[in-house]
Design a protein around this motif. Structure first.
Motif, PDB file in Angstrom:
ATOM      1  N   UNK A  90      10.644  16.902   1.909  1.00 51.36           N
ATOM      2  CA  UNK A  90       9.243  16.876   2.357  1.00 51.36           C
ATOM      3  C   UNK A  90       8.490  15.740   1.653  1.00 51.36           C
ATOM      4  N   UNK A  91       7.690  14.997   2.404  1.00 46.40           N
ATOM      5  CA  UNK A  91       6.957  13.862   1.833  1.00 46.40           C
ATOM      6  C   UNK A  91       5.608  14.351   1.304  1.00 46.40           C
ATOM      7  N   UNK A  92       5.207  13.874   0.107  1.00 48.80           N
ATOM      8  CA  UNK A  92       3.896  14.326  -0.359  1.00 48.80           C
ATOM      9  C   UNK A  92       2.786  13.586   0.407  1.00 48.80           C
ATOM     10  N   UNK A  93       1.652  14.259   0.492  1.00 40.22           N
ATOM     11  CA  UNK A  93       0.562  13.742   1.330  1.00 40.22           C
ATOM     12  C   UNK A  93       0.098  12.366   0.873  1.00 40.22           C
ATOM     13  N   UNK A  94       0.063  12.171  -0.457  1.00 38.00           N
ATOM     14  CA  UNK A  94      -0.443  10.902  -0.980  1.00 38.00           C
ATOM     15  C   UNK A  94       0.408   9.731  -0.472  1.00 38.00           C
ATOM     16  N   UNK A  95       1.742   9.883  -0.474  1.00 44.49           N
ATOM     17  CA  UNK A  95       2.545   8.749  -0.007  1.00 44.49           C
ATOM     18  C   UNK A  95       2.469   8.623   1.513  1.00 44.49           C
ATOM     19  N   UNK A  96       2.245   9.738   2.215  1.00 45.57           N
ATOM     20  CA  UNK A  96       2.071   9.650   3.672  1.00 45.57           C
ATOM     21  C   UNK A  96       0.781   8.870   4.000  1.00 45.57           C
ATOM     22  N   UNK A  97      -0.283   9.180   3.262  1.00 46.86           N
ATOM     23  CA  UNK A  97      -1.553   8.474   3.494  1.00 46.86           C
ATOM     24  C   UNK A  97      -1.394   6.989   3.144  1.00 46.86           C
ATOM     25  N   UNK A  98      -0.666   6.701   2.082  1.00 42.70           N
ATOM     26  CA  UNK A  98      -0.445   5.291   1.716  1.00 42.70           C
ATOM     27  C   UNK A  98       0.262   4.557   2.858  1.00 42.70           C
ATOM     28  N   UNK A  99       1.234   5.201   3.478  1.00 42.68           N
ATOM     29  CA  UNK A  99       1.921   4.569   4.622  1.00 42.68           C
ATOM     30  C   UNK A  99       0.985   4.419   5.810  1.00 42.68           C
ATOM     31  N   UNK A 100       0.143   5.431   6.013  1.00 44.02           N
ATOM     32  CA  UNK A 100      -0.816   5.367   7.129  1.00 44.02           C
ATOM     33  C   UNK A 100      -1.765   4.185   6.925  1.00 44.02           C
ATOM     34  N   UNK A 101      -2.233   4.014   5.683  1.00 44.69           N
ATOM     35  CA  UNK A 101      -3.181   2.932   5.405  1.00 44.69           C
ATOM     36  C   UNK A 101      -2.526   1.563   5.569  1.00 44.69           C
ATOM     37  N   UNK A 102      -1.235   1.495   5.273  1.00 46.53           N
ATOM     38  CA  UNK A 102      -0.530   0.211   5.398  1.00 46.53           C
ATOM     39  C   UNK A 102      -0.440  -0.230   6.858  1.00 46.53           C
ATOM     40  N   UNK A 103      -0.658   0.698   7.788  1.00 45.63           N
ATOM     41  CA  UNK A 103      -0.568   0.355   9.213  1.00 45.63           C
ATOM     42  C   UNK A 103      -1.856  -0.274   9.758  1.00 45.63           C
ATOM     43  N   UNK A 104      -2.959  -0.139   9.024  1.00 41.05           N
ATOM     44  CA  UNK A 104      -4.241  -0.636   9.547  1.00 41.05           C
ATOM     45  C   UNK A 104      -4.844  -1.694   8.630  1.00 41.05           C
ATOM     46  N   UNK A 105      -5.531  -2.646   9.248  1.00 42.78           N
ATOM     47  CA  UNK A 105      -6.209  -3.704   8.492  1.00 42.78           C
ATOM     48  C   UNK A 105      -7.684  -3.693   8.873  1.00 42.78           C
ATOM     49  N   UNK A 106      -8.574  -4.068   7.930  1.00 44.02           N
ATOM     50  CA  UNK A 106     -10.013  -4.061   8.235  1.00 44.02           C
ATOM     51  C   UNK A 106     -10.339  -4.944   9.441  1.00 44.02           C
ATOM     52  N   UNK A 107     -11.242  -4.467  10.279  1.00 39.22           N
ATOM     53  CA  UNK A 107     -11.677  -5.222  11.455  1.00 39.22           C
ATOM     54  C   UNK A 107     -12.549  -6.397  11.023  1.00 39.22           C
ATOM     55  N   UNK A 108     -12.573  -7.448  11.851  1.00 36.14           N
ATOM     56  CA  UNK A 108     -13.370  -8.635  11.514  1.00 36.14           C
ATOM     57  C   UNK A 108     -14.860  -8.319  11.631  1.00 36.14           C
ATOM     58  N   UNK A 109     -15.667  -8.792  10.668  1.00 36.53           N
ATOM     59  CA  UNK A 109     -17.107  -8.524  10.733  1.00 36.53           C
ATOM     60  C   UNK A 109     -17.837  -9.465  11.689  1.00 36.53           C
ATOM     61  N   UNK A 110     -19.029  -9.047  12.122  1.00 36.12           N
ATOM     62  CA  UNK A 110     -19.911  -9.918  12.898  1.00 36.12           C
ATOM     63  C   UNK A 110     -21.348  -9.581  12.512  1.00 36.12           C
ATOM     64  N   UNK A 111     -22.280 -10.439  12.940  1.00 33.18           N
ATOM     65  CA  UNK A 111     -23.677 -10.250  12.516  1.00 33.18           C
ATOM     66  C   UNK A 111     -24.481  -9.529  13.591  1.00 33.18           C
TER      67      UNK A 111
END
Ligand code: AMP
Ligand code: MG
Length: 398
Positions: A1-22
């Protein structure tokens, strides 16, 4: 069983911050600030009067009282919006709230402490230097950070930016989050239920959770337990993140698992309760989180896994993390040994919580969930939660 913290770390690695605009302030409510925003102008921009009254030198009204008023000539008057004047020693200057302090004056006598004279004024109360004067910059100085990167642009933050001379903000657009419910048993809320059918509550629940997280839900037509139909639906999705519900465990018709296992999505058991079966990966370049079907599991999976992904897209991880709080337990409950537990709780008094679902932690108890105001976050190694314990809380619901 995978612990939640490492699952969330993998989830976060899949997304990158969106580009900002004014955007102008008027179109920025509810969006996330993409960078720190600092004051251009001081607040207040100049020394000004906090009262309607008379600007004086405090020394000139020293010892003034009702019995022994001090009489001064009134040399002129300034209303809000006028440029600053100047007074000499021994003079008073009539002044309105928000008007700039005349040079030479160091305090304001409120009109209520005078006879209100326009040629000469009788001052019936002494004032100390600085009294009733709002100092330039006492609220904010040019360069002060007013809104930090990652904070939500609320009414008060937008008002503060306007006050310090900022007219536009760099923001992140709301992330587009596609929601796809799966299950042969699902029918539209409100439709008559045939044998074995239930209402699709996850689509509504998830769309609302996505919106509460500041993102834009794209609710797709739900799919039956047909892998082909799911793949078709995914081919039509255009989103920053896709969420599916149902079909991820070990049943015979686990459609999401059947359709996506060979597409680069991994299906794992996560040490959390509820919400153990989870899928995570990328489909057609879009990050995808495949949540279980039970509604309480959906809520918990959203709070623990999806909300951090949306926060990452918005660049608001720090601000979101700061919203955690704690409470005292009024009525204890059993935990899930070895799994991090998220228990829906309601407030019984300020700072005091009890389980919201009377029947225990059953992850199908969606109607009982309506009473929940937060999730108690119980570490995996906790054996029992007892009355009097302090627990961490995530997700505030009024
Ligand atoms: P599954 O993981 O597909 O076996 O679903 C687990 C449980 O969640 C089953 O009791 C489903 O009927 C229920 N469920 C699945 N999807 C939904 C939905 N969209 N709305 C409400 N309940 C659901
Ligand atoms: Mg199903």
């Amino acid at each position: 069983m995978r612990d939640l913290e490492s699952h969330v770390a993998r989830a976060l690695a899949l997304v990158a911050p969106l580009a900002p605009h004014q955007r102008p302030l008027a179109l920025a409510l509810g969006l996330t600030a993409a960078r720190d925003h600092r004051a251009r102008d001081a607040s207040p921009p100049f020394d000004n009067s906090a009262m309607d009254g008379y600007a004086v030198r405090a020394a000139d009204v020293h010892g003034a009282s009702a019995e022994t008023p001090v009489r001064l000539p009134v040399a002129g008057e300034t209303a809000a919006g006028a440029p600053p004047a100047a007074v000499r020693a021994g003079q008073a200057w009539r002044i309105m709230t928000g008007a700039p302090m005349p040079d030479g004056a160091d305090a304001v006598v409120p009109v209520e402490s005078t006879d209100g004279g326009t040629e000469r004024v009788a001052v019936a109360k002494a004032v100390e230097p600085g009294r009733h004067v709002r100092r330039a910059g006492e609220d904010a100085l040019p360069g002060d950070v007013i809104v930090s990167a990652g904070q939500t642009l609320t009414a008060t933050r937008l008002g503060a930016l306007a006050a310090v001379g900022v007219s536009a903000v760099d923001v992140v657009r709301p992330a587009r989050v596609a929601v796809i419910a799966t299950g042969d048993e699902l029918v539209e809320p409100g439709a008559a239920l045939g044998p074995g059918e239930i209402h699709d509550s996850n689509s509504v629940l998830l769309a609302a959770l996505v919106r509460e997280a500041g993102a834009e839900p794209l609710v797709m037509e739900r799919v039956r337990d047909s892998p082909e139909q799911l793949l078709q639906r995914l081919a039509a999705a255009d989103a920053d993140l896709v969420i599916t519900t149902g079909g991820v465990s070990v049943g015979a018709y686990d459609v999401v698992k059947a359709a996506l296992s060979s597409e680069g999505v991994e299906f794992v058991s996560v040490a959390m309760q509820p919400g153990k079966p989870q899928g995570l990966g990328t489909v057609r370049g879009m990050p995808i989180a495949c949540l279980p079907g039970n509604p309480v599991s959906v809520l918990v999976s959203f709070a623990a896994i999806v909300a951090p992904m949306i926060a990452r897209l918005h660049g608001s991880e720090t601000a979101v993390a700061q919203q955690r709080t704690s409470a005292t337990v009024e009525q204890g409950w059993a935990t899930a040994p070895g799994r991090r537990q998220f228990m829906p709780v309601r407030f019984t008094a300020p700072g005091s919580v009890a389980p919201a679902t009377a029947g225990g932690s059953g992850s199908h108890l969606i109607a009982s969930l309506a009473a929940a105001q937060a999730l108690a976050d119980i570490p995996a190694d906790t054996e029992r939660v007892s009355a009097g314990d302090t627990v961490a809380l995530v997700r505030w619901i009024r």
